[in-house]
Design a protein around this motif. Sequence first.
Motif, PDB file in Angstrom:
ATOM      1  N   GLN A   1       0.835  -1.211   0.000  1.00  0.00           N
ATOM      2  CA  GLN A   1       0.000   0.000   0.000  1.00  0.00           C
ATOM      3  C   GLN A   1       0.866   1.257   0.000  1.00  0.00           C
ATOM      4  OE1 GLN A   1      -2.684  -0.309   3.379  1.00  0.00           O
ATOM      5  NE2 GLN A   1      -4.341  -1.011   2.043  1.00  0.00           N
ATOM      6  N   SER A   2       1.908   1.254   0.830  1.00  0.00           N
ATOM      7  CA  SER A   2       2.808   2.412   0.879  1.00  0.00           C
ATOM      8  C   SER A   2       3.459   2.638  -0.476  1.00  0.00           C
ATOM      9  CB  SER A   2       3.914   2.194   1.909  1.00  0.00           C
ATOM     10  OG  SER A   2       3.401   2.219   3.193  1.00  0.00           O
ATOM     11  N   PHE A   3       3.832   1.546  -1.100  1.00  0.00           N
ATOM     12  CA  PHE A   3       4.452   1.604  -2.418  1.00  0.00           C
ATOM     13  C   PHE A   3       3.480   2.233  -3.421  1.00  0.00           C
ATOM     14  CE2 PHE A   3       5.539  -0.767  -6.417  1.00  0.00           C
ATOM     15  CZ  PHE A   3       6.783  -0.182  -6.623  1.00  0.00           C
ATOM     16  N   LEU A   4       2.227   1.803  -3.389  1.00  0.00           N
ATOM     17  CA  LEU A   4       1.218   2.388  -4.282  1.00  0.00           C
ATOM     18  C   LEU A   4       1.029   3.873  -3.991  1.00  0.00           C
ATOM     19  CD1 LEU A   4      -1.429  -0.487  -4.352  1.00  0.00           C
ATOM     20  CD2 LEU A   4       0.093   0.227  -6.206  1.00  0.00           C
ATOM     21  N   ASN A   5       1.044   4.213  -2.720  1.00  0.00           N
ATOM     22  CA  ASN A   5       0.927   5.626  -2.348  1.00  0.00           C
ATOM     23  C   ASN A   5       2.026   6.458  -2.981  1.00  0.00           C
ATOM     24  OD1 ASN A   5      -1.364   5.914  -0.763  1.00  0.00           O
ATOM     25  ND2 ASN A   5      -0.328   5.126   1.059  1.00  0.00           N
ATOM     26  N   VAL A   6       3.239   5.937  -2.917  1.00  0.00           N
ATOM     27  CA  VAL A   6       4.370   6.679  -3.475  1.00  0.00           C
ATOM     28  C   VAL A   6       4.221   6.808  -4.991  1.00  0.00           C
ATOM     29  CG1 VAL A   6       6.860   6.583  -3.872  1.00  0.00           C
ATOM     30  CG2 VAL A   6       5.936   6.076  -1.610  1.00  0.00           C
ATOM     31  N   LEU A   7       3.725   5.737  -5.622  1.00  0.00           N
ATOM     32  CA  LEU A   7       3.508   5.787  -7.070  1.00  0.00           C
ATOM     33  C   LEU A   7       2.260   6.585  -7.441  1.00  0.00           C
ATOM     34  CD1 LEU A   7       4.151   2.091  -8.209  1.00  0.00           C
ATOM     35  CD2 LEU A   7       5.755   4.005  -8.162  1.00  0.00           C
ATOM     36  N   ALA A   8       1.480   6.978  -6.403  1.00  0.00           N
ATOM     37  CA  ALA A   8       0.215   7.677  -6.636  1.00  0.00           C
ATOM     38  C   ALA A   8      -0.754   6.832  -7.459  1.00  0.00           C
ATOM     39  CB  ALA A   8       0.453   9.033  -7.296  1.00  0.00           C
ATOM     40  N   VAL A   9      -0.724   5.520  -7.216  1.00  0.00           N
ATOM     41  CA  VAL A   9      -1.706   4.617  -7.827  1.00  0.00           C
ATOM     42  C   VAL A   9      -2.795   4.341  -6.793  1.00  0.00           C
ATOM     43  CG1 VAL A   9      -2.085   2.288  -8.733  1.00  0.00           C
ATOM     44  CG2 VAL A   9       0.017   3.533  -9.299  1.00  0.00           C
ATOM     45  N   GLU A  10      -4.052   4.477  -7.179  1.00  0.00           N
ATOM     46  CA  GLU A  10      -5.135   4.306  -6.205  1.00  0.00           C
ATOM     47  C   GLU A  10      -5.446   2.839  -5.954  1.00  0.00           C
ATOM     48  OE1 GLU A  10      -8.507   6.768  -6.816  1.00  0.00           O
ATOM     49  OE2 GLU A  10      -7.251   8.473  -6.259  1.00  0.00           O
TER      50      GLU A  10
END
Lengths: 93, 93, 93, 331, 331, 331
Positions: free
Chosen positions: E116-125
């Motif tokens: 989830q943190s990784f997705l946050n950094v990538l700005a992927v929902e």
Amino acid sequence: MNRIDLFLSEREVARVCRAIRESGAPGYSVMRHVTGMGVGGAIDEAMDFSGLGANAHVIVFCEPELLPKLRSLVGPLMRRYGGVGFVSQAEPF
Amino acid sequence: MNRIDLFLSEREVARVCRAIRESGAPGYSVMRHVTGMGVGGAIDEAMDFSGLGANAHVIVFCEPELLPKLRSLVGPLMRRYGGVGFVSQAEPF
Amino acid sequence: MNRIDLFLSEREVARVCRAIRESGAPGYSVMRHVTGMGVGGAIDEAMDFSGLGANAHVIVFCEPELLPKLRSLVGPLMRRYGGVGFVSQAEPF
Amino acid sequence: MQSNLVLQNLLSAPVLFFFLGILGVLLGSDLELPTPLPKLFSLYLLLAIGFKGGMELAQSGLGSQVLLTIGAAVAMSLLVPLSSFLMLRTRLDTYNAAATAAAYGSISAVTFITAQSFLNVLAVEFDGFMVAALALMESPAIVVGVLLARLTAPRDEGEGETLQWREVLQEAFLNGSIFLLVGSLVIGFVVASFSPAGLEKMDPFTEKLFYGALCFFLLDMGIVAAQRLKDLRQAGSFLIAFAILAPLLHAAAGLAIARVLGLPQGDALLFMVLCASASYIAVPAAMRMTVPQANPSFYISSALGVTFPFNVVVGIPLYMLLVQRLIPSAP
Amino acid sequence: MQSNLVLQNLLSAPVLFFFLGILGVLLGSDLELPTPLPKLFSLYLLLAIGFKGGMELAQSGLGSQVLLTIGAAVAMSLLVPLSSFLMLRTRLDTYNAAATAAAYGSISAVTFITAQSFLNVLAVEFDGFMVAALALMESPAIVVGVLLARLTAPRDEGEGETLQWREVLQEAFLNGSIFLLVGSLVIGFVVASFSPAGLEKMDPFTEKLFYGALCFFLLDMGIVAAQRLKDLRQAGSFLIAFAILAPLLHAAAGLAIARVLGLPQGDALLFMVLCASASYIAVPAAMRMTVPQANPSFYISSALGVTFPFNVVVGIPLYMLLVQRLIPSAP
Amino acid sequence: MQSNLVLQNLLSAPVLFFFLGILGVLLGSDLELPTPLPKLFSLYLLLAIGFKGGMELAQSGLGSQVLLTIGAAVAMSLLVPLSSFLMLRTRLDTYNAAATAAAYGSISAVTFITAQSFLNVLAVEFDGFMVAALALMESPAIVVGVLLARLTAPRDEGEGETLQWREVLQEAFLNGSIFLLVGSLVIGFVVASFSPAGLEKMDPFTEKLFYGALCFFLLDMGIVAAQRLKDLRQAGSFLIAFAILAPLLHAAAGLAIARVLGLPQGDALLFMVLCASASYIAVPAAMRMTVPQANPSFYISSALGVTFPFNVVVGIPLYMLLVQRLIPSAP
Ligand SMILES: Nc1ncnc2c1ncn2[C@@H]1O[C@H](COP(=O)(O)O)[C@@H](O)[C@H]1O
Ligand SMILES: Nc1ncnc2c1ncn2[C@@H]1O[C@H](COP(=O)(O)O)[C@@H](O)[C@H]1O
Ligand SMILES: Nc1ncnc2c1ncn2[C@@H]1O[C@H](COP(=O)(O)O)[C@@H](O)[C@H]1O
Ligand code: NA
Ligand code: NA
Ligand code: NA
């Protein structure tokens, strides 16, 4: 009177204490967070966060007559889940 | 020499240690966070946040001559606040 | 069989356990967070945050034949870093 | 409206986490907060509530209304143990009656905090000085409890023991949780008065984090309270009845006083909660040392196993209902 | 682009703190988080992720996409242990194979959070309901693991022991960490549905603090994982190979399912991570009690010592790469 | 102005909580932070200060001023133990002198943090790279301390023991707190350089929470420092005098160096505090293992019982006064 020292996994300690109460022992004491080594390998506290726990040290002081009952109730649990026990002599303070 | 094992409430442990020092014992060790059961019922750690604490296990190794003094100083505290004690035999390592 | 009780600083406990394993003892148990008093003065847990730690209580149950080896391996460590040890008698449970 | 209040309390995060803890014990889950994590949350809540209370006290000042309210609170912490003792003595021995009476004269900080959260959700205002009342109600109740035990105990049992005032005062005023609460109150007051720049820097710790930490602690309190329920059989139905009636009675007395003092609605609720709640932190620790003849499972299981859940779940919205009926809302 | 993804993961604070923990052990530092601090962080993360998941579930509602996804996740937690058991049984005895299979059918909440943190950094929902899938994948895997052990065990060893369903269900559904996660999910759902004012007050605790607490916990997980590496020699190369191939295999299956279900990219990654990760919290605790014949160091060292670091360091960016190739991005 | 500085320090929340802890011990309160909560706060503060320092180091870069300052700090951590040893050796045996000298050559992170808070309140700026100086001053002092003990010890006592470099370097560079501080510094640097999006997400944990956590930890440090005062009688008046004079002397040396280096006021204060403070975390743990002949209560009670409170209460404002007099303020 006798002093019994049991070392077993924290996860089993509730069952063993129930067995000790059933045996009619006048009391017992439990120390948790015990680490150590035995035939089952080394036990540490690193997995404590997972609820796996380390060992517990259970001490029972009781009259020698109680030993057979204690053995018959606690023994099977220790054979199933592991752990060791020792008996020695003591007197009331 | 003698080994004395005392089990008593954590709240009283400071007083008991003071009594042991007064008795002239060469040393002692204290383990806290001990749970258990005795005539006073079951003791657990659930109320630890309130400062009530669980039990402590105090161990003293000393010469037999010290026993009477220890009994006279520690006994009254244990009669007032509860707790049990046992004596056994040991030798220096 | 024999029961050996060692009391020493938590910082040394890893070395002492290594020595016990080397001695060929079948197992041991360690209780940390032990406070107490000895010739080296009072030991408490207040400095635990600094990694200094309190004492540990190490228990070994083993056959009497192992005692000399244990003494020769553990003794020097305890002379260097402090700590005390005691031996008593016990039987398997 | 009424059911609305009850629901708003029941469906708030802190109360739901409290239920989760109770449920875990009832179902046999091994969920627990291991020692000393509950102590961490308990110390944190005392520090934070004390600091915020002191800060607001500095802002409101020590007017006559403030002093009167605090005075009334202290008076209640002296009177409630006396009346409770008379009731409890009908069935309990003098030691257990005295120790339990002390618990009910004292307060439960967590109940108080939960009431504050409830007021926040309702958007009803309350004054920071109520924390000072909270802080000052613990010690008197302890002293009265010890006195009751000593003065009414059978002569021959004393074995020549004289009342050790030093020990009693130490337990009453220097008990760790009382000392931290009062100390944080004073520090909040001093910082707000003399170096207000520090307030903002404390805010994330004492204010922002507070609600979540309360939820976490109430999860543990739910576990501990449910475990205590088992001891209740030993305590008996008399003590259970007392543990439910006493808060109602004391809340009613608190309501009357709040009305006489002219407290606004928020403060009136908090005053009632102070009167109605019973201590399971400072008092048990103090009674264990000063009245060791009493059985801790009696006073702990009634205060923590019955009165605390009762207040948190039913009491607070109920008292608020009465407040809304009987205390004029601010113009 | 590919190396970019890997680097973005490797150079993120949580993964760096994970490395720091590993490095400490390898170099022989005495850095450690003493008991019970790791438990504090573990409980906190479960509470926070559950609460946030429940909150978002309330906002998204329980549509058919949601139910299908959760159903598919549960199905995977039943199937993965079966296929894993078949593979593991070629080399391990029935008890160790069953316990290890249960671990791989279940999930690792920390791996999920790191993704989830990784997705946050990538700005992927991604959707909050994925947490519900997480929460519901633990218990089935445990039940299947116990059944496998009991049904395939040699007759004579049972010593007349009958399968104690009560105990198994208790370990599977009331294990502390499962209970807290599911409970917090329900509470988040209830609070978001009925008293949304509470959400904002929880935010600093469950949301703001989350990233830092994850870093702290991953520091400890790095230490613990590295310590486990020592046990691997005992476990042998077969188990090491399994611990790396299984996540790849399960991630591939997860990817296929995500595509069939038409999950968006973020959810697809999380679904893959759920399939690919193995439990080292709930399952070991449950297996220790229900399949005591298995050697804990086998399933813990493979799940925690190999699969967990593999997923956190290599797996997550690798799966994301596949997602970007094979899952159409939202229009 | 002068008294203003002292008051602003004395009336700040961290120092007041420090006093509260001392007061609790003096009055006999049982207030304590049970093990391992102090360690939690200590690890948190090291992680947070390291991360923030690394982050700011990445922003400021490694210019010659930065490298010169760090070099001077390391030089001080080598020289101070030597000069301290000469002084201490007049009254103490070689082991106790060496161990105590190591403590004074090293630093106290908490004193440094308190000084940073003080600068924040005064709105005086300081540079993040000072944390790098902090991190690099611990290990050299430990190595020098061990060397002093070994080289000056009577021949016959060595019993053929050879200096175990492996052990010494491990204690000096891999001690848990040093390793965490340096590691967090590097991580902060890397994250700030390569994935700055992560900085904002760490902020609530490492920055917002910091002040309150410092207060909580200083409460405990007050308790521990006051308990240490009892040991002072054993240590004797020579050691007490040293524990007050040494910081003054080292602060003066630090001031001179800061002036020569042309450090701005904030950095000059921090440099003085690094020189003036003594270690009671990394050094005692290292000395216990490498110089077991020394009595820990000597070096701990002087560094923690005297020098630490002296610096926090009197030293910091005093040094600031000198800085304001002797260091030109930024234009
Ligand atoms: N000889 C021994 N002396 C002391 N403790 C022992 C001994 N053997 C086993 N133990 C303790 O008992 C636990 C379980 O032993 P085991 O079932 O043999 O692995 C170990 O982890 C030790 O804590
Ligand atoms: N027979 C016993 N064996 C071991 N520990 C005991 C025994 N009896 C009492 N204890 C310990 O001593 C504590 C106080 O005992 P009591 O005062 O009898 O309630 C108990 O909570 C136990 O921890
Ligand atoms: N006579 C004794 N009985 C029990 N424990 C002791 C005794 N003497 C020393 N100890 C323990 O051993 C530790 C180290 O002892 P010492 O090396 O004599 O300072 C002490 O801190 C105590 O925990
Ligand atoms: Na009350
Ligand atoms: Na899985
Ligand atoms: Na220094």
